[in-house]
Write a protein that holds these residues in place. Structure first.
Motif, PDB file in Angstrom:
ATOM      1  N   GLY A 148       0.807  -1.206   0.000  1.00 14.12           N
ATOM      2  CA  GLY A 148       0.000   0.000   0.000  1.00 14.12           C
ATOM      3  C   GLY A 148       0.839   1.254   0.000  1.00 14.12           C
ATOM      4  O   GLY A 148       2.039   1.215   0.284  1.00 14.12           O
ATOM      5  N   THR A 149       0.204   2.367  -0.309  1.00 11.24           N
ATOM      6  CA  THR A 149       0.921   3.637  -0.395  1.00 11.24           C
ATOM      7  C   THR A 149       0.700   4.521   0.820  1.00 11.24           C
ATOM      8  O   THR A 149       1.381   5.528   0.971  1.00 11.24           O
TER       9      THR A 149
ATOM     10  N   ALA B 139     -14.139  -9.850   2.148  1.00 12.46           N
ATOM     11  CA  ALA B 139     -13.847  -8.650   2.937  1.00 12.46           C
ATOM     12  C   ALA B 139     -14.897  -8.429   4.023  1.00 12.46           C
ATOM     13  O   ALA B 139     -14.570  -8.055   5.151  1.00 12.46           O
ATOM     14  N   GLN B 140     -16.157  -8.661   3.695  1.00 11.52           N
ATOM     15  CA  GLN B 140     -17.212  -8.468   4.697  1.00 11.52           C
ATOM     16  C   GLN B 140     -17.063  -9.469   5.836  1.00 11.52           C
ATOM     17  O   GLN B 140     -17.245  -9.120   7.010  1.00 11.52           O
ATOM     18  N   ASN B 141     -16.740 -10.716   5.534  1.00 11.68           N
ATOM     19  CA  ASN B 141     -16.503 -11.693   6.604  1.00 11.68           C
ATOM     20  C   ASN B 141     -15.347 -11.251   7.491  1.00 11.68           C
ATOM     21  O   ASN B 141     -15.389 -11.416   8.714  1.00 11.68           O
TER      22      ASN B 141
ATOM     23  N   ARG C 111      -8.591  -1.362   1.378  1.00 11.00           N
ATOM     24  CA  ARG C 111      -7.825  -0.354   0.653  1.00 11.00           C
ATOM     25  C   ARG C 111      -7.746  -0.708  -0.832  1.00 11.00           C
ATOM     26  O   ARG C 111      -7.751  -1.875  -1.200  1.00 11.00           O
ATOM     27  N   MET C 112      -7.613   0.352  -1.635  1.00 11.87           N
ATOM     28  CA  MET C 112      -7.354   0.183  -3.062  1.00 11.87           C
ATOM     29  C   MET C 112      -6.071   0.902  -3.483  1.00 11.87           C
ATOM     30  O   MET C 112      -5.595   0.714  -4.598  1.00 11.87           O
ATOM     31  N   ALA C 113      -5.516   1.739  -2.591  1.00  5.67           N
ATOM     32  CA  ALA C 113      -4.304   2.501  -2.926  1.00  5.67           C
ATOM     33  C   ALA C 113      -3.087   1.590  -2.822  1.00  5.67           C
ATOM     34  O   ALA C 113      -2.435   1.484  -1.781  1.00  5.67           O
TER      35      ALA C 113
ATOM     36  N   LEU D 174      -6.440  -5.348   2.559  1.00  6.55           N
ATOM     37  CA  LEU D 174      -6.960  -5.098   3.905  1.00  6.55           C
ATOM     38  C   LEU D 174      -5.790  -4.932   4.869  1.00  6.55           C
ATOM     39  O   LEU D 174      -4.821  -5.692   4.805  1.00  6.55           O
ATOM     40  N   SER D 175      -5.880  -3.951   5.747  1.00  7.69           N
ATOM     41  CA  SER D 175      -4.927  -3.798   6.840  1.00  7.69           C
ATOM     42  C   SER D 175      -5.645  -4.145   8.131  1.00  7.69           C
ATOM     43  O   SER D 175      -6.770  -3.678   8.380  1.00  7.69           O
TER      44      SER D 175
END
Length: 208
Positions: A110-111, A158-160, A175-177, A199-200
């Motif tokens: 990630g950025t 992701a929802q789980n 995240r998408m960055a 995901l973080s």
């Protein structure tokens, strides 16, 4: 695959132990970009991975059911887990993490500055080749929407993850960055694989 780190065998989940109700988890679901540096416990990491993409029906089935749905039961996602020690690939059937690279590569995922601080970073890729190579007969409409179908799967994953974290007082943010070129080189993914979401995840920071 790295030759200096071993697969990490995760502990078996206990899906019926006492805990939050689904409604409580939904009510508490939220995103947070603040994390304690404390690593996730093996139990929490194990249960998180199972909640995201694990097997929840008998393993003697040639296509055992998962904790999330998948369009036409393709299950085309690859879930990579980055910790301070190594990068792993989640293997759902055996419920373990397979080593991909040694060392701390969280900043590659990630950025934003908090990405390298979260104890666990997860990158989800969709492998279109798994869907093209299926025994199922695909019509043109389905072929044109393979990544869209995989994105629906990733949304369920992701929802789980969010619901599990909410029920266990763990912070999480999707995240998408991401520098996709750098990430795909690190993970050595195939040309047929496409990044979907990251995901973080980690415990909340201690209150001073």
């Amino acid at each position: 695959m790295s030759k200096t780190i071993n697969p990490l065998k995760l502990v078996s989940p206990k899906p019926y132990d006492e805990g939050f109700t689904l409604k409580q988890a939904i009510a508490l679901r939220h995103s947070s970009r603040e994390f304690s540096p404390q690593p996730l416990s093996l139990r929490h990491l194990s249960e998180l991975m199972w909640a995201m993409y694990g097997v929840n029906r008998p393993k003697d089935n040639p296509h055992p059911g998962r904790t999330v749905p998948s369009a036409m039961a393709f299950y085309p996602l690859s879930i990579y887990v980055m910790t301070e020690e190594a990068v792993y690939l989640y293997e759902p059937i055996e419920h373990k993490l397979l080593p991909v690279a040694e060392g701390d590569h969280r900043s590659t995922d990630g950025t934003q500055s908090f990405v390298a601080q979260a104890p666990v970073d997860i990158a989800i890729f969709a492998n279109a080749a798994m869907m093209h190579g299926s025994d199922c007969e695909l019509n043109n409409t389905i072929r044109d929407n393979i990544i869209r179908m995989a994105s629906l799967d990733a949304g369920a994953v992701a929802q789980n993850a969010y619901l599990y974290c909410a029920a266990n007082s763990i912070n999480i943010v999707e995240r998408m960055a991401v520098d996709v070129h750098k990430l795909t080189r690190l993970l050595n993914v195939s040309d047929e694989s496409q990044f979907i979401v990251a995901l973080s995840i980690g415990y909340p920071p201690e209150e001073s």
